[in-house]
Design a protein around this motif. Structure first.
Motif, PDB file in Angstrom:
ATOM      1  N   CYS B 533       0.837  -1.217   0.000  1.00  0.00           N
ATOM      2  CA  CYS B 533       0.000   0.000   0.000  1.00  0.00           C
ATOM      3  C   CYS B 533       0.867   1.259   0.000  1.00  0.00           C
ATOM      4  CB  CYS B 533      -0.939   0.015   1.204  1.00  0.00           C
ATOM      5  SG  CYS B 533      -2.228  -1.227   1.082  1.00  0.00           S
ATOM      6  N   GLN B 534       1.947   1.217   0.800  1.00  0.00           N
ATOM      7  CA  GLN B 534       2.835   2.383   0.865  1.00  0.00           C
ATOM      8  C   GLN B 534       3.501   2.630  -0.481  1.00  0.00           C
ATOM      9  OE1 GLN B 534       5.278   1.167   4.129  1.00  0.00           O
ATOM     10  NE2 GLN B 534       3.989   2.162   5.683  1.00  0.00           N
ATOM     11  N   GLU B 535       3.923   1.549  -1.115  1.00  0.00           N
ATOM     12  CA  GLU B 535       4.607   1.724  -2.406  1.00  0.00           C
ATOM     13  C   GLU B 535       3.647   2.171  -3.493  1.00  0.00           C
ATOM     14  OE1 GLU B 535       7.286  -1.483  -3.229  1.00  0.00           O
ATOM     15  OE2 GLU B 535       8.504  -0.922  -1.472  1.00  0.00           O
ATOM     16  N   LEU B 536       2.417   1.627  -3.421  1.00  0.00           N
ATOM     17  CA  LEU B 536       1.414   2.046  -4.410  1.00  0.00           C
ATOM     18  C   LEU B 536       1.093   3.531  -4.257  1.00  0.00           C
ATOM     19  CD1 LEU B 536      -0.902  -1.083  -4.161  1.00  0.00           C
ATOM     20  CD2 LEU B 536       0.216  -0.287  -6.274  1.00  0.00           C
ATOM     21  N   LYS B 537       1.070   3.956  -3.008  1.00  0.00           N
ATOM     22  CA  LYS B 537       0.755   5.353  -2.738  1.00  0.00           C
ATOM     23  C   LYS B 537       1.801   6.281  -3.374  1.00  0.00           C
ATOM     24  CE  LYS B 537      -0.842   8.301   0.972  1.00  0.00           C
ATOM     25  NZ  LYS B 537      -1.041   8.454   2.397  1.00  0.00           N
ATOM     26  N   LYS B 538       3.075   5.826  -3.276  1.00  0.00           N
ATOM     27  CA  LYS B 538       4.156   6.611  -3.898  1.00  0.00           C
ATOM     28  C   LYS B 538       3.925   6.733  -5.393  1.00  0.00           C
ATOM     29  CE  LYS B 538       7.744   5.132  -0.721  1.00  0.00           C
ATOM     30  NZ  LYS B 538       8.672   3.986  -0.666  1.00  0.00           N
ATOM     31  N   GLU B 539       3.290   5.713  -5.964  1.00  0.00           N
ATOM     32  CA  GLU B 539       2.999   5.761  -7.398  1.00  0.00           C
ATOM     33  C   GLU B 539       1.672   6.463  -7.669  1.00  0.00           C
ATOM     34  OE1 GLU B 539       3.341   1.913  -9.398  1.00  0.00           O
ATOM     35  OE2 GLU B 539       4.591   1.212  -7.745  1.00  0.00           O
ATOM     36  N   GLY B 540       1.063   6.982  -6.628  1.00  0.00           N
ATOM     37  CA  GLY B 540      -0.197   7.690  -6.815  1.00  0.00           C
ATOM     38  C   GLY B 540      -1.428   6.793  -6.807  1.00  0.00           C
ATOM     39  N   HIS B 545      -6.547  -0.673   3.221  1.00  0.00           N
ATOM     40  CA  HIS B 545      -6.132  -1.964   3.784  1.00  0.00           C
ATOM     41  C   HIS B 545      -6.712  -2.102   5.186  1.00  0.00           C
ATOM     42  CE1 HIS B 545      -2.589  -4.335   5.818  1.00  0.00           C
ATOM     43  NE2 HIS B 545      -3.615  -5.137   5.593  1.00  0.00           N
ATOM     44  N   ALA B 546      -7.443  -3.182   5.426  1.00  0.00           N
ATOM     45  CA  ALA B 546      -7.898  -3.513   6.781  1.00  0.00           C
ATOM     46  C   ALA B 546      -7.450  -4.938   7.063  1.00  0.00           C
ATOM     47  CB  ALA B 546      -9.407  -3.400   6.892  1.00  0.00           C
ATOM     48  N   HIS B 547      -7.033  -5.163   8.302  1.00  0.00           N
ATOM     49  CA  HIS B 547      -6.450  -6.467   8.612  1.00  0.00           C
ATOM     50  C   HIS B 547      -7.167  -7.084   9.811  1.00  0.00           C
ATOM     51  CE1 HIS B 547      -3.091  -8.783   7.032  1.00  0.00           C
ATOM     52  NE2 HIS B 547      -3.000  -9.338   8.234  1.00  0.00           N
ATOM     53  N   LEU B 548      -7.639  -8.304   9.657  1.00  0.00           N
ATOM     54  CA  LEU B 548      -8.437  -8.950  10.701  1.00  0.00           C
ATOM     55  C   LEU B 548      -7.550  -9.662  11.719  1.00  0.00           C
ATOM     56  CD1 LEU B 548     -11.166 -10.559   8.435  1.00  0.00           C
ATOM     57  CD2 LEU B 548     -11.557  -8.723  10.102  1.00  0.00           C
ATOM     58  N   ARG B 549      -7.700  -9.273  12.961  1.00  0.00           N
ATOM     59  CA  ARG B 549      -7.112 -10.072  14.035  1.00  0.00           C
ATOM     60  C   ARG B 549      -8.155 -11.090  14.499  1.00  0.00           C
ATOM     61  NH1 ARG B 549      -4.751  -7.439  19.455  1.00  0.00           N
ATOM     62  NH2 ARG B 549      -2.909  -7.304  18.155  1.00  0.00           N
ATOM     63  N   TRP B 550      -9.398 -10.646  14.562  1.00  0.00           N
ATOM     64  CA  TRP B 550     -10.510 -11.511  14.984  1.00  0.00           C
ATOM     65  C   TRP B 550     -11.178 -12.117  13.770  1.00  0.00           C
ATOM     66  CZ3 TRP B 550     -12.011 -13.593  19.458  1.00  0.00           C
ATOM     67  CH2 TRP B 550     -11.353 -13.127  20.600  1.00  0.00           C
ATOM     68  N   LEU B 551     -11.120 -13.454  13.692  1.00  0.00           N
ATOM     69  CA  LEU B 551     -11.726 -14.159  12.561  1.00  0.00           C
ATOM     70  C   LEU B 551     -13.016 -14.844  12.969  1.00  0.00           C
ATOM     71  CD1 LEU B 551      -8.233 -15.092  11.569  1.00  0.00           C
ATOM     72  CD2 LEU B 551      -9.819 -14.087   9.930  1.00  0.00           C
ATOM     73  N   ASN B 552     -13.139 -15.110  14.257  1.00  0.00           N
ATOM     74  CA  ASN B 552     -14.418 -15.574  14.779  1.00  0.00           C
ATOM     75  C   ASN B 552     -14.527 -15.111  16.224  1.00  0.00           C
ATOM     76  OD1 ASN B 552     -16.904 -16.818  14.617  1.00  0.00           O
ATOM     77  ND2 ASN B 552     -16.130 -18.726  15.491  1.00  0.00           N
ATOM     78  N   LYS B 609      -1.279  -7.233  -8.356  1.00  0.00           N
ATOM     79  CA  LYS B 609      -2.681  -7.652  -8.370  1.00  0.00           C
ATOM     80  C   LYS B 609      -3.599  -6.435  -8.211  1.00  0.00           C
ATOM     81  CE  LYS B 609      -6.001 -10.677  -8.433  1.00  0.00           C
ATOM     82  NZ  LYS B 609      -6.222 -11.608  -9.541  1.00  0.00           N
ATOM     83  N   VAL B 610      -3.168  -5.507  -7.355  1.00  0.00           N
ATOM     84  CA  VAL B 610      -3.963  -4.290  -7.167  1.00  0.00           C
ATOM     85  C   VAL B 610      -4.068  -3.532  -8.488  1.00  0.00           C
ATOM     86  CG1 VAL B 610      -3.935  -2.006  -6.083  1.00  0.00           C
ATOM     87  CG2 VAL B 610      -3.459  -4.044  -4.711  1.00  0.00           C
ATOM     88  N   LYS B 611      -2.924  -3.395  -9.158  1.00  0.00           N
ATOM     89  CA  LYS B 611      -2.932  -2.664 -10.437  1.00  0.00           C
ATOM     90  C   LYS B 611      -3.836  -3.352 -11.451  1.00  0.00           C
ATOM     91  CE  LYS B 611       1.669  -0.787  -9.776  1.00  0.00           C
ATOM     92  NZ  LYS B 611       3.087  -1.099 -10.037  1.00  0.00           N
ATOM     93  N   GLU B 612      -3.783  -4.663 -11.455  1.00  0.00           N
ATOM     94  CA  GLU B 612      -4.621  -5.431 -12.376  1.00  0.00           C
ATOM     95  C   GLU B 612      -6.110  -5.172 -12.094  1.00  0.00           C
ATOM     96  OE1 GLU B 612      -3.875  -9.750 -12.223  1.00  0.00           O
ATOM     97  OE2 GLU B 612      -6.060  -9.971 -12.437  1.00  0.00           O
ATOM     98  N   LEU B 613      -6.446  -5.151 -10.810  1.00  0.00           N
ATOM     99  CA  LEU B 613      -7.857  -4.969 -10.446  1.00  0.00           C
ATOM    100  C   LEU B 613      -8.341  -3.544 -10.710  1.00  0.00           C
ATOM    101  CD1 LEU B 613      -8.183  -6.957  -7.103  1.00  0.00           C
ATOM    102  CD2 LEU B 613      -9.176  -7.530  -9.320  1.00  0.00           C
TER     103      LEU B 613
END
Ligand code: SF4
Lengths: 345, 615
Positions: B533-540, B545-552, B609-613
């Protein structure tokens, strides 16, 4: 939470141990007698009711905890021994009992059974042996005799059975005893010995399953055959059995022999005197496991076959912890910090 | 020749050689020195599956990668800038990870005919000589010979002498990247405190390696990497397994409970056992059981008695524990089950990482047997996550899954560690005797969260029986009543759901709260996604990004977050397990990015993959 509870005997009676749960064993099952004898002996053992925990696995015998008004856990198949190991290791002051059967302890739980014995935790292990799977309705078990016809062996069982006490001796058990459901007095004595021994005390109880394996042990419990087939051993006493005590066992060097005491050739002074602390002789004794159909077979021994204390696992665990505590203060911040740190301002 | 010192923002170094060469030791000691210089860093040890594959062979190659810099670092890096190899096999297996134009430092003694043969390289095709490395800056030195010569006065045998080669290399690399030797010298002194000669010889080897860099006139430049601006605080370096171990001790201390750790040795979870076994002065009981089943069963016994019961394993060991987890669910006792995930079914690839047990944790038990699940997202985060797992297990009287993986377990990073006094409180839900009660203690009476109480053996008046049979609500008596069964199944599930009420909302690690694309991650992909995400941001390119600690249970606001984005991408080291859950539960057509190679994602795999999407 782990402060040591004092062993101050507190008065409770056999009746106080009865729960409000309806006992669900088949009428006539040997389990009833075992439950009764345990409830009878229990108040005399010097434990408070709330210090007693019964842990069981799965099988008819494993319903036992529901009928004892103490702490209890009816767990999963074969694992009572392992669960009790964790409980006793973490709470050494509790009086822990394991109730298990031939399938539970020796088949699915065989691994935990031998490891419990080798570690030697101070727990009591009641092994109800009925040589059949009762709860699943009549398949052969690891103690069923060869050729036994059961639901799963219509042409007879091909498996060679375990000799549970010999197996226990092989796992370095410190206490090995055998009794039977149909001799309440002997069973009570054995339960008491089992309870009072410090170490893993294994009491194998021949238990009649009158529905699926009726009479499996009648040879040893019936009036007509009992005297000639059951050898009741007592520490320091010669091995005598038979109608009117007409037979004995002597050791000819290292070979046991059945001798006739009526001919005058041998007297009781020639006999093998039971020494329950003698590992080798006790091992021999557990090997008296012949089928009663065999000619010149040895009688089946009942009583305490072996009892010799050795250090208990849970004591060693806590001694090691105490030693570690002496050497090093438990400072949480210091282990979180570790060996090398740096500061960012 | 003057040697220039060049300043770099970040560097990735990969050490490789035979597993007998002490590669992991070079790596960890270089890491320690780097941490002390206050660089941010991430590491990735790449162990061979065999403990001692034949020396010099490809199967015996052990690797260690460190990524460090003067800015935030969240991954061990994709490809490396510098590859240090002790032998031909190490080079052959790792040269693909070296960036174009990168540096190779090779022990030329590890490229003799024998070593070439062992690495399946033709004797006439020595890569150091055949021009195949032309695109790289290659530096070679006879490290074995130099070490032997340098420490011959100590009178050690050849084997002992050659073992010090790794210290030569550590010295050389420390010179090249301007790391001080003090922490390494400290370490050697401690490690060989019983044998001064060996300690001195190793220290000497370290020094001659360092001076070799200075005097050999091989290198035209050396490098420096300034300290990273990090949040103020006290730091140390830590691996995931260490952090998990400390989290357990901390939780047991804060809860006032004895820690009982029942386990059976298995890669890559065993290091937790090793660590905890050292902390007996905290009253910790480590029980090495006869098998995985006894490991969890004994732990349940200890939990029943009032200990903080923790069992740990990996893949196949978790399979074996399933039945006992079902029992713990019925008994409603606190129990922490650690799964340090590894790759593949059956024995699979024991030393390699994967996130393939999420669905196992969810559904791997018969009947309806829900368990809460948490997953750590970085080595240091293992501390916080397992601490939270213990808290929830104890306060909700429930078994809980803690998921880590080989990548987190063995990887290291700087940890801004907390003070014990600042850790959350943990409150056991003890049953108390009510002196006025006229009826017997009812073990399945619940509070408004549906939590039952912990009735410890030894307390008069609390005598009760519990077990694996279905029980009647409140009394706990055996019950085969059909309506009661449905009620109990729903209660057990609702109790797990209720945990969500006490959890914070899911927040964003990057990007806006709505938009074109959300990357939803869980577990060890955190650092890689964050870096992407940080590198993509540099490219504009702005993504969230959200990251799950709790899955259930899932966080309460997850549904809302998912519905705020046009597309949702879920990168996982499995075939799409979280993706399946999200699709099933929220009807969101999430896209998967899946890598099942026993290796973590690279940053570019995510950003491509992000760029592709977004294209
Ligand atoms: S099946 Fe046999 S062992 Fe089981 S309760 Fe009935 S009689 Fe007893």
């Amino acid at each position: 939470m782990t402060e040591v509870l004092q062993h101050i005997p507190e008065v409770f009676t056999a009746k106080d141990l009865v729960t409000d749960q309806e006992v669900r064993w088949c009428p006539g099952c040997g389990d009833y007698s075992i439950l009764k004898q345990v409830q009878t002996v229990m108040p005399n053992l010097g434990y408070k009711k709330e210090e007693i925990v019964f842990v069981s696995g799965i099988g008819c015998s494993s319903r036992f905890p529901y009928y004892m008004d103490t702490f209890g856990m009816h767990s999963i198949h074969g694992r009572a021994t392992a669960i009790a190991t964790g409980l006793k290791t973490s709470r050494p002051e509790l009086n822990v009992w394991i109730v298990t059967g031939d399938g539970d302890a020796l088949s699915i739980g065989g691994n935990h059974f031998i490891h419990l014995l080798r570690r030697n935790l101070d727990v009591n292990l009641l092994l109800f042996n009925n040589q059949i799977y009762g709860l699943t309705k009549g398949q052969y078990s690891p103690t069923s005799v060869e050729g036994q016809v059961t639901k799963s062996t219509p042409f007879g069982s091909l498996d060679h059975p375990f000799n549970p006490l010999a197996l226990a001796m092989g796992a370095d058990a410190s206490f090995v005893a055998r009794s039977m459901d149909r001799d309440p007095k002997h069973l009570q004595q054995m339960i008491e010995r089992t309870a009072k021994f410090k170490g893993t005390s294994l009491l194998e109880i021949y238990q009649n399953c009158n529905v699926f394996n009726d009479g499996a042990f009648f040879t040893y419990t019936d009036k007509e055959t009992k005297a000639g087939e059951a050898l009741f051993v007592e520490n320091g006493k010669p091995l005598i059995y038979g109608e009117g005590n007409n037979k004995g066992i002597r050791l000819n060097n290292t070979t046991p022999e059945i001798v006739d005491l009526t001919t005058g050739e041998f007297s009781t002074t020639d006999l093998w005197v039971h020494d329950e602390k003698d590992y080798l002789k006790s091992t021999l004794l557990t090997r008296f496991f012949d089928s009663p159909d065999l000619e010149n077979h040895f009688p089946r021994p009942f009583g305490v076959l072996y009892a010799k204390e050795r250090p208990c696992y849970e004591d060693a665990v806590h001694a090691q912890i105490a030693y570690a505590k002496e050497g090093k203060e438990a400072d949480l911040d210091s282990i979180i910090r570790g060996r090398q740190t740096w500061v960012v301002k | 020749m003057t040697i220039e010192t060049k300043r770099l923002n970040d560097v990735v170094i990969r050490f490789a050689g035979d597993s007998g060469d002490g590669i992991q030791l070079i790596g960890t000691e270089f890491t320690n020195a780097t941490a002390l210089l206050q660089n941010d860093l991430g590491t990735f040890p790449d162990f061979p599956a065999e403990i001692r594959a034949p020396a010099g062979t490809l199967a015996g190659v052990s690797g260690y990668q460190i990524h460090f810099g003067s800015h935030e670092i969240h991954t061990p890096g994709d490809d490396c800038d510098t590859l240090v190899v002790m032998n031909a096999a190490g080079l052959k297996k790792n040269v693909e990870f070296l960036k174009k134009g990168g540096i190779i430092i090779a022990n030329e003694d590890g490229f003799d005919n024998k070593n070439l043969r062992l690495a399946n390289i033709d004797e006439n095709d020595n890569p150091l000589k055949n021009g195949s490395l032309d695109g790289f800056s290659v530096f070679t030195a006879p490290i074995t010979k130099l070490t032997r010569e340098g420490i011959k006065d100590f009178g050690l045998g050849t084997k002992e002498t050659d073992r010090s080669r790794n210290m030569f290399v550590l010295g050389l690399i420390s010179w090249l990247y301007n790391r001080p030797l003090e922490s390494s010298i400290d370490f050697i002194n401690k490690k060989f405190s019983k044998d001064r000669t060996i300690a001195e010889a190793n220290i000497k080897a370290l020094h001659i390696g360092y001076s070799f860099g200075e005097t050999a006139e091989m290198f035209a430049e050396r490098y420096e990497i300034l300290a990273a601006p990090m949040k103020p605080g006290h730091y140390r370096g830590i691996t995931g397994n260490q952090a998990a171990s400390l989290g357990l001790v901390a939780a047991s201390q804060k809860a006032g409970l004895q820690l009982f750790y029942g386990t059976y040795p298995i890669t890559p979870a065993s290091d937790i056992l090793h660590e905890l076994a050292r902390h007996k002065n905290f009253g910790v009981i480590t029980f090495q059981a006869e098998d995985e089943i006894a490991a969890i069963s004994s732990t349940i016994g200890a939990s029943y008695g009032g200990s903080l019961g923790v069992t740990a394993s990996s893949g196949p060991g978790i399979d074996l524990k399933s039945e006992a987890m079902g029992l713990a669910i019925m008994l409603e006792l606190p129990l922490v089950v650690i799964n340090v995930q590894r790759a593949g079914p059956s024995t699979g690839m024991p030393t390699k990482t994967e996130q393939s047990d999420l669905l196992l944790a969810y559904f791997g038990r018969h009947g309806e047997a829900p368990m809460p699940i948490v997953a750590a997202n970085s080595p240091a985060d293992c501390f916080d996550t397992i601490y939270e797992a213990c808290k929830i297990a104890v306060e909700f009287m429930t078994p809980i899954f803690f998921l880590s993986d080989a990548y987190l377990a063995n990887g290291a990073e700087p940890w801004r560690f907390p003070e014990a006094k600042d850790l959350d409180s943990i409150t056991p839900q003890y049953a108390k005797v009510d002196g006025t009660a006229t009826q017997k203690y009812q073990p399945y009476l619940r509070d408004n969260r549906l939590v039952r109480q912990w009735a410890l053996p030894g307390i008069k008046g609390l005598e009760n029986r519990i077990g694996g049979l279905e029980k009647e609500d409140i009394t706990g008596n055996i019950s085969y009543d059909s309506k009661n069964h449905e009620k109990m199944v729903r209660i057990r599930a609702q109790k797990v759901e209720n945990i969500a009420q006490s959890l914070p909302d899911l927040s964003f690690d990057a990007g806006a709260e709505s938009g074109k694309l959300l990357i939803l991650g869980w577990g060890s992909t955190y650092g890689t996604i964050k870096t992407a995400c940080q590198e993509l941001k540099k490219e504009g390119i702005e993504v969230s990004h959200a990251h799950l600690r709790w899955l259930n249970p899932f966080p309460k606001n997850l549904a809302k977050i998912l519905s705020s984005f046009d597309k949702v991408l879920i990168p996982e080291n499995n075939t799409g397990q979280l993706q399946l859950l999200i699709k099933g539960k929220y009807m969101v057509d999430a896209v998967g990015l899946n890598k099942i190679q026993g290796q973590p994602f690279t940053v570019s795999e995510i950003s491509n993959k992000v760029k592709e999407l977004l294209a």
